[in-house]
Design a protein around this motif. Structure first.
Motif, short mmCIF file in Angstrom:
data_model
loop_
_atom_site.label_atom_id
_atom_site.label_comp_id
_atom_site.label_asym_id
_atom_site.label_seq_id
_atom_site.Cartn_x
_atom_site.Cartn_y
_atom_site.Cartn_z
N HIS A 1 -6.78 -6.16 5.97
CA HIS A 1 -6.61 -6.06 7.55
C HIS A 1 -5.35 -6.57 7.89
O HIS A 1 -5.14 -7.24 8.95
CB HIS A 1 -7.87 -6.49 7.80
CG HIS A 1 -9.41 -5.95 7.40
ND1 HIS A 1 -9.72 -4.65 7.62
CD2 HIS A 1 -10.09 -6.77 6.81
CE1 HIS A 1 -10.91 -4.49 7.18
NE2 HIS A 1 -11.01 -5.59 6.68
N ASP B 1 0.64 -1.23 0.01
CA ASP B 1 0.00 -0.07 -0.12
C ASP B 1 0.79 1.18 0.00
O ASP B 1 0.45 2.32 -0.51
CB ASP B 1 -1.01 0.09 1.15
CG ASP B 1 -2.14 -0.69 0.92
OD1 ASP B 1 -2.58 -1.14 -0.21
OD2 ASP B 1 -2.94 -0.77 1.86
N CYS C 1 -5.09 -1.46 -3.06
CA CYS C 1 -6.24 -1.89 -2.33
C CYS C 1 -7.59 -2.04 -3.49
O CYS C 1 -8.26 -2.95 -3.53
CB CYS C 1 -6.88 -0.55 -1.50
SG CYS C 1 -7.89 -1.01 -0.61
N ARG D 1 -4.63 -2.42 3.96
CA ARG D 1 -5.80 -2.21 4.14
C ARG D 1 -6.85 -2.87 3.75
O ARG D 1 -7.75 -3.29 4.49
CB ARG D 1 -6.22 -0.88 3.35
CG ARG D 1 -5.34 0.49 4.17
CD ARG D 1 -5.99 0.74 5.45
NE ARG D 1 -5.20 1.59 6.32
CZ ARG D 1 -5.65 2.92 6.42
NH1 ARG D 1 -6.93 3.23 6.11
NH2 ARG D 1 -4.96 3.91 7.22
N CYS E 1 -9.39 4.81 -1.24
CA CYS E 1 -9.29 3.90 -0.26
C CYS E 1 -8.48 4.20 1.04
O CYS E 1 -8.45 3.36 1.90
CB CYS E 1 -8.43 2.79 -1.09
SG CYS E 1 -9.42 1.98 -2.38
N TYR E 2 -7.78 5.45 1.17
CA TYR E 2 -6.82 5.53 2.15
C TYR E 2 -7.43 6.62 3.18
O TYR E 2 -7.22 7.74 2.95
CB TYR E 2 -5.60 5.96 1.68
CG TYR E 2 -4.52 5.99 2.84
CD1 TYR E 2 -4.28 5.02 3.75
CD2 TYR E 2 -3.41 6.83 2.59
CE1 TYR E 2 -3.58 5.05 4.61
CE2 TYR E 2 -2.19 6.81 3.41
CZ TYR E 2 -2.44 6.00 4.46
OH TYR E 2 -1.26 5.84 5.41
#
Length: 310
Positions: free
Chosen positions: A293, A155, A280, A290, A213-214
């Motif tokens: 998890h 990521d 992601c 992310r 996504c962040y």
């Protein structure tokens, strides 16, 4: 390409998406920058801007083509993900064979989200046993052909550098901490120390998590709001959701943050290339911390100078 019996395509961001979001880098973005190489035994990504530099090779791994299983399936290149050493070594051997590189000339490092950038020579090569010989180093550069600089991601932002005139390459790992601390600028300055001219340096911002996504907390967002001028900060940090507990969350654009950082360091905007690939959004093809998890393997970027340029 099929993954688990399903057709899978690489998802890329589009220029018009960035234009609609008011991103300054939209004017320099190439929709066709990133290519998924499917013909190889071990699939990988490569990039149009660096493909044009015939004296070097830049590639980026996917999840495919290795021997790992479970949530690490199948090309995990991380030593600390709970997998046996031999599987990781075999994955490196397979990948290097696929791109036509010598795995004994890998240069590997522990990355700690700081700004140490080190010049590397053959003393740091991994050798037959694929040993990691660099500690606490987030960036590497070299002018020696066939050394294969390998940096790890899931990521965080990969930054790849080249100077076509001096024939110098570099690779840096820029998570949010490294971005705030300015590892991109540090890498540029190291290249200048080796004689590079700013107008000659080209940079690729590689596959990493996109702004949509962040999600980050206020304390992280604040560090970017303090570091960048307001006009730039407005493109880097936007307000997101409010949690049930009343906490304001923010969406962080590390691509924009690094783009502005590199521009400030003196890199020409037209020489800052963006992969447009979110790890992601592509979590079945690429590892994403992310999306999983934390249950994931590591991707690697690989860059080398080809021997025949000499």
């Amino acid at each position: 390409m099929e993954i688990d019996g399903m057709e899978q395509k690489l998802i890329r961001k589009r220029q018009d998406e960035f234009e609609a979001e008011g991103k300054e880098y939209a004017a320099y973005y190439d929709n066709e920058e990133t290519i998924l190489e499917e013909r190889s035994k071990v699939p990988y990504l490569h990039f149009g801007s660096f493909d044009r530099q015939e004296w070097l090779q830049l590639s980026f791994s996917t999840r495919l083509g290795g021997v790992s299983d479970g949530y690490l399936s199948s090309l995990n290149l991380g030593w600390d993900r709970g997998e046996g050493r031999e599987n990781v070594c075999e994955n490196y051997r397979r990948y290097c064979e696929s791109i036509g590189a010598d795995h004994q000339k890998l240069v590997l490092s522990d990355q700690v989200h700081e700004t140490t950038v080190k010049y590397v020579d053959p003393d740091f090569c991994a050798g037959a046993n694929i040993e990691k010989k660099l500690k606490a180093v987030d960036g590497m550069l070299t002018d020696i052909p066939e050394l294969l600089l390998a940096t790890s991601y899931a990521d965080c932002v990969p930054l790849f550098f080249c100077d076509p005139k001096k024939k110098i390459i570099a690779s840096s790992h820029s998570g949010w901490k490294g971005t705030v601390a300015g590892i991109g600028e540090v890498t540029v300055h190291k290249m200048q120390e080796m004689g590079c001219t700013l107008s000659d340096i080209e940079v690729l911002i590689g596959p990493s998590i996109c702004q949509s996504c962040y999600e980050v907390s206020g304390d992280v967002a604040e560090q970017f709001l303090e570091k960048y001028p307001q006009e730039e900060a407005s493109q880097i940090v936007t307000e997101g959701r409010v949690t049930d507990e009343g906490e304001q969350k923010y969406q962080l654009d590390l691509w924009a943050a690094n783009w502005f950082l590199l521009k400030k360091a003196g890199i020409l905007p037209e020489h800052i290339h963006l992969s447009g690939v979110c790890t992601c959004c592509n979590s079945t093809l690429l590892y994403s911390h992310r999306a999983s998890h934390g249950k994931r393997g590591n991707l690697n970027g690989f860059i080398r100078i080809r021997e025949w340029i000499r």
